[in-house]
Write a protein that holds these residues in place. Structure first.
Motif, short mmCIF file in Angstrom:
data_model
loop_
_atom_site.label_atom_id
_atom_site.label_comp_id
_atom_site.label_asym_id
_atom_site.label_seq_id
_atom_site.Cartn_x
_atom_site.Cartn_y
_atom_site.Cartn_z
N LEU A 163 -10.96 17.18 -6.87
CA LEU A 163 -9.67 17.77 -7.24
C LEU A 163 -8.51 17.00 -6.63
N ALA A 164 -8.65 16.56 -5.38
CA ALA A 164 -7.61 15.75 -4.75
C ALA A 164 -7.45 14.42 -5.49
N PHE A 165 -8.56 13.85 -5.93
CA PHE A 165 -8.51 12.61 -6.70
C PHE A 165 -7.82 12.84 -8.04
N CYS A 166 -8.10 13.98 -8.68
CA CYS A 166 -7.42 14.32 -9.95
C CYS A 166 -5.91 14.43 -9.73
N LEU B 112 -9.34 10.82 -15.43
CA LEU B 112 -8.95 12.20 -15.13
C LEU B 112 -9.92 13.19 -15.77
N VAL B 113 -10.34 12.94 -17.00
CA VAL B 113 -11.29 13.83 -17.67
C VAL B 113 -12.63 13.83 -16.94
N VAL B 114 -13.12 12.66 -16.57
CA VAL B 114 -14.41 12.57 -15.88
C VAL B 114 -14.35 13.25 -14.51
N ALA B 115 -13.29 12.99 -13.74
CA ALA B 115 -13.17 13.60 -12.42
C ALA B 115 -12.96 15.11 -12.54
N ALA C 98 0.82 -1.21 0.00
CA ALA C 98 0.00 0.00 0.00
C ALA C 98 0.86 1.26 0.00
N ALA C 99 2.05 1.22 0.53
CA ALA C 99 2.90 2.39 0.60
C ALA C 99 3.74 2.56 -0.66
N ALA C 100 3.67 1.63 -1.58
CA ALA C 100 4.50 1.69 -2.77
C ALA C 100 4.05 2.77 -3.74
N SER C 101 2.79 3.17 -3.72
CA SER C 101 2.27 4.16 -4.64
C SER C 101 2.41 5.56 -4.04
N PRO C 102 2.94 6.51 -4.82
CA PRO C 102 3.06 7.87 -4.29
C PRO C 102 1.72 8.58 -4.21
N ALA C 103 0.69 8.07 -4.84
CA ALA C 103 -0.62 8.72 -4.85
C ALA C 103 -1.51 8.27 -3.70
N THR C 104 -1.10 7.29 -2.93
CA THR C 104 -1.94 6.75 -1.87
C THR C 104 -2.40 7.81 -0.86
N PRO C 105 -1.51 8.69 -0.36
CA PRO C 105 -1.99 9.71 0.58
C PRO C 105 -3.04 10.65 -0.03
N LEU C 106 -2.90 10.98 -1.30
CA LEU C 106 -3.89 11.85 -1.93
C LEU C 106 -5.23 11.15 -2.12
N VAL C 107 -5.20 9.86 -2.39
CA VAL C 107 -6.45 9.12 -2.52
C VAL C 107 -7.15 9.07 -1.16
N TRP C 108 -6.40 8.84 -0.10
CA TRP C 108 -7.00 8.83 1.23
C TRP C 108 -7.53 10.20 1.60
N LEU C 109 -6.83 11.26 1.20
CA LEU C 109 -7.32 12.62 1.44
C LEU C 109 -8.63 12.85 0.70
N ALA C 110 -8.71 12.43 -0.55
CA ALA C 110 -9.94 12.58 -1.33
C ALA C 110 -11.08 11.80 -0.70
N LEU C 111 -10.81 10.57 -0.28
CA LEU C 111 -11.85 9.77 0.38
C LEU C 111 -12.30 10.41 1.69
N GLY C 112 -11.35 10.93 2.45
CA GLY C 112 -11.69 11.60 3.71
C GLY C 112 -12.53 12.85 3.50
#
Length: 117
Positions: A55-58, A103-106, A11-25
């Protein structure tokens, strides 16, 4: 075992993981606040909350796409068929097309939510 080998968890291997969690939060907090308060039709805070989550998800999608393009392999393992003899994992071009479509849809959703009406 991880400390002995120095390997990172998956789970920590992806650099986008914290941003995805921020978007979900952000999305979950906005949904919870919306359910509790039930704002009127003219309230803009709910649209802003969901728009910021998109935007965080984008940003997470862009970061993950850059990481995948830099490594030459995608972290998504998309298979385009199922069954007893599944197709091989889709190629990098297909993954880039999927990333760009998401990305376009979000981005369109964030723009619709955050623009002034």
């Amino acid at each position: 075992m991880i400390a002995a080998t120095g390997a990172m968890p998956v789970a920590a291997a992806s650099p986008a993981t914290p941003l995805v969690w921020l978007a979900l939060g952000l999305g979950a907090a906005t949904l919870l606040a919306w359910l509790i308060r039930r704002p009127g039709a003219r309230a803009s805070w709910a649209r802003i909350g969901f728009g910021m989550a998109l935007l965080a998800f984008c940003a997470a999608l862009v970061l993950q796409l850059a990481a995948d393009l830099g490594s030459g392999a995608s972290s998504l393992h998309l298979r385009l068929s199922r069954g007893s003899n599944p197709a091989p994992v889709a190629g990098l071009r297909t993954m880039v097309a999927c990333y760009l479509a998401a990305l376009v849809v979000a981005g369109w959703g964030a723009w619709k939510l955050l623009r002034k009406t």
